[in-house]
Design a protein around this motif. Structure first.
Motif, PDB file in Angstrom:
ATOM      1  N   ILE A  62       0.847  -1.189   0.000  1.00  0.00           N
ATOM      2  CA  ILE A  62       0.000   0.000   0.000  1.00  0.00           C
ATOM      3  C   ILE A  62       0.885   1.242   0.000  1.00  0.00           C
ATOM      4  N   GLN A  63       0.727   2.081  -1.015  1.00  0.00           N
ATOM      5  CA  GLN A  63       1.432   3.364  -1.122  1.00  0.00           C
ATOM      6  C   GLN A  63       0.450   4.458  -0.694  1.00  0.00           C
ATOM      7  N   TYR A  64       0.670   5.010   0.489  1.00  0.00           N
ATOM      8  CA  TYR A  64      -0.304   5.925   1.079  1.00  0.00           C
ATOM      9  C   TYR A  64      -0.238   7.317   0.466  1.00  0.00           C
ATOM     10  N   LYS A  65      -1.422   7.927   0.342  1.00  0.00           N
ATOM     11  CA  LYS A  65      -1.536   9.307  -0.103  1.00  0.00           C
ATOM     12  C   LYS A  65      -2.570  10.025   0.764  1.00  0.00           C
ATOM     13  N   ALA A  66      -2.176  11.184   1.274  1.00  0.00           N
ATOM     14  CA  ALA A  66      -3.099  11.995   2.066  1.00  0.00           C
ATOM     15  C   ALA A  66      -3.929  12.884   1.145  1.00  0.00           C
ATOM     16  N   LEU A  67      -5.077  13.285   1.635  1.00  0.00           N
ATOM     17  CA  LEU A  67      -6.013  14.105   0.872  1.00  0.00           C
ATOM     18  C   LEU A  67      -5.638  15.586   0.979  1.00  0.00           C
ATOM     19  N   PRO A  89       2.639  -4.354  -9.904  1.00  0.00           N
ATOM     20  CA  PRO A  89       1.171  -4.332  -9.899  1.00  0.00           C
ATOM     21  C   PRO A  89       0.551  -4.783  -8.585  1.00  0.00           C
ATOM     22  N   TRP A  90       1.363  -5.362  -7.701  1.00  0.00           N
ATOM     23  CA  TRP A  90       0.853  -5.778  -6.397  1.00  0.00           C
ATOM     24  C   TRP A  90       0.929  -4.646  -5.357  1.00  0.00           C
ATOM     25  N   ILE A  91       1.486  -3.504  -5.756  1.00  0.00           N
ATOM     26  CA  ILE A  91       1.470  -2.323  -4.878  1.00  0.00           C
ATOM     27  C   ILE A  91       0.342  -1.409  -5.330  1.00  0.00           C
ATOM     28  N   TYR A  92      -0.517  -1.057  -4.405  1.00  0.00           N
ATOM     29  CA  TYR A  92      -1.701  -0.260  -4.691  1.00  0.00           C
ATOM     30  C   TYR A  92      -1.586   1.113  -4.023  1.00  0.00           C
ATOM     31  N   ILE A 113      -8.543   1.985  -1.985  1.00  0.00           N
ATOM     32  CA  ILE A 113      -7.409   1.228  -2.529  1.00  0.00           C
ATOM     33  C   ILE A 113      -7.568   1.150  -4.029  1.00  0.00           C
ATOM     34  N   LEU A 114      -6.552   1.664  -4.746  1.00  0.00           N
ATOM     35  CA  LEU A 114      -6.638   1.832  -6.187  1.00  0.00           C
ATOM     36  C   LEU A 114      -5.416   1.235  -6.856  1.00  0.00           C
ATOM     37  N   SER A 115      -5.616   0.464  -7.915  1.00  0.00           N
ATOM     38  CA  SER A 115      -4.493  -0.057  -8.704  1.00  0.00           C
ATOM     39  C   SER A 115      -3.689   1.108  -9.275  1.00  0.00           C
ATOM     40  N   SER A 116      -2.362   0.917  -9.370  1.00  0.00           N
ATOM     41  CA  SER A 116      -1.501   1.957  -9.945  1.00  0.00           C
ATOM     42  C   SER A 116      -1.370   1.812 -11.454  1.00  0.00           C
ATOM     43  N   ALA A 117      -2.113   0.897 -12.054  1.00  0.00           N
ATOM     44  CA  ALA A 117      -2.004   0.621 -13.492  1.00  0.00           C
ATOM     45  C   ALA A 117      -2.856   1.593 -14.308  1.00  0.00           C
ATOM     46  N   PHE A 118      -2.449   2.854 -14.287  1.00  0.00           N
ATOM     47  CA  PHE A 118      -3.121   3.865 -15.105  1.00  0.00           C
ATOM     48  C   PHE A 118      -2.085   4.916 -15.497  1.00  0.00           C
ATOM     49  N   ILE A 174       9.392   3.550  -1.850  1.00  0.00           N
ATOM     50  CA  ILE A 174       9.166   2.654  -0.721  1.00  0.00           C
ATOM     51  C   ILE A 174       9.093   3.361   0.625  1.00  0.00           C
ATOM     52  N   GLU A 175       9.367   4.661   0.672  1.00  0.00           N
ATOM     53  CA  GLU A 175       9.406   5.336   1.965  1.00  0.00           C
ATOM     54  C   GLU A 175       8.069   5.319   2.676  1.00  0.00           C
ATOM     55  N   VAL A 176       6.973   5.305   1.931  1.00  0.00           N
ATOM     56  CA  VAL A 176       5.662   5.215   2.572  1.00  0.00           C
ATOM     57  C   VAL A 176       4.869   4.057   1.981  1.00  0.00           C
ATOM     58  N   THR A 177       5.562   2.968   1.678  1.00  0.00           N
ATOM     59  CA  THR A 177       4.898   1.771   1.170  1.00  0.00           C
ATOM     60  C   THR A 177       4.927   0.678   2.225  1.00  0.00           C
ATOM     61  N   ASP A 178       3.754   0.276   2.670  1.00  0.00           N
ATOM     62  CA  ASP A 178       3.634  -0.888   3.545  1.00  0.00           C
ATOM     63  C   ASP A 178       3.556  -2.122   2.672  1.00  0.00           C
ATOM     64  N   ILE A 179       4.336  -3.148   3.009  1.00  0.00           N
ATOM     65  CA  ILE A 179       4.332  -4.400   2.254  1.00  0.00           C
ATOM     66  C   ILE A 179       3.895  -5.521   3.194  1.00  0.00           C
ATOM     67  N   PHE A 180       2.966  -6.342   2.719  1.00  0.00           N
ATOM     68  CA  PHE A 180       2.423  -7.424   3.522  1.00  0.00           C
ATOM     69  C   PHE A 180       2.526  -8.740   2.757  1.00  0.00           C
TER      70      PHE A 180
END
Length: 203
Positions: A62-67, A89-92, A113-118, A174-180
């Protein structure tokens, strides 16, 4: 007028990450947490995840984005980061709707949660998003192999994660990407967290 976030991105990351862990704990998972650092593939806890043949093991990030708010509410994207994410594609994108710190403890419920494939755009307006998931639907789709990446062994997992360790990688990827990494059969979860400092791997 300069656009600002309603809530700091690090706060979004912290609250939402903790609540994803809490969700998995409530679902009966045993969780271990490691930092996202160079060389992470050296100390991935393989025994914690790979213990049962033909297990359903899913990798997702998950790559977080604030509003942000100005005349309209939107999420700001980084071009270099986005160009990197399309190779994973597994990072959203985790687009937070949080507008008040008082709602922080319910941050997971405010996550889109949105795919980054755009194709890259510098901002995503709240009213013009492509189809996205809320957490409950995303979790169900993990189980049915419609989201995330299926990994079958430690080599497969290392292959998926290792490009994130490249020296020329834009660190913002990767600085704000949580990986599970979740094993749905054995109820084991590894959380690779950018919030943690590097651990001593010689212990």
């Amino acid at each position: 007028m300069v656009a600002k976030t309603f809530v700091y991105e690090r706060q979004v990351e912290y609250w939402t990450s903790r609540q994803i862990e809490e969700f998995f704990l409530n679902a009966g998972f045993d969780i271990v947490v490691y930092p996202v650092e160079q060389g992470i593939e050296r100390y991935l806890p393989a025994d914690h995840i790979f213990g049962v043949d033909d297990a359903l093991i899913k990798l997702f990030g998950i790559q977080y984005k604030a509003l942000y708010h100005n005349s309209v509410n939107y999420w700001k994207l980084d071009q270099r980061q986005h160009c990197r994410l399309v190779h994973f594609p597994w990072i959203y994108y985790g687009l937070s709707d949080l507008q008040s710190v008082s709602d922080g403890r319910n941050g997971l419920h405010y996550l889109r949660i949105l795919s980054s494939a755009f194709p890259y755009v510098n901002k995503l307006d709240v009213g013009s998003l492509d189809p996205y998931y809320r957490w409950g639907a995303f979790y169900q789709h993990l189980q049915s192999c419609q989201t995330g990446r299926l990994v079958q062994n430690i080599s497969d997992l290392q292959e998926a994660i290792s490009p994130l360790q490249e020296r020329d990688l834009d660190r913002t990827t990767i600085e704000v990407t949580d990986i599970f990494v979740a094993n749905f059969n054995t109820k084991q979860l590894v959380h690779l967290s950018p919030q943690l400092k590097q651990v001593d791997t010689n212990e």
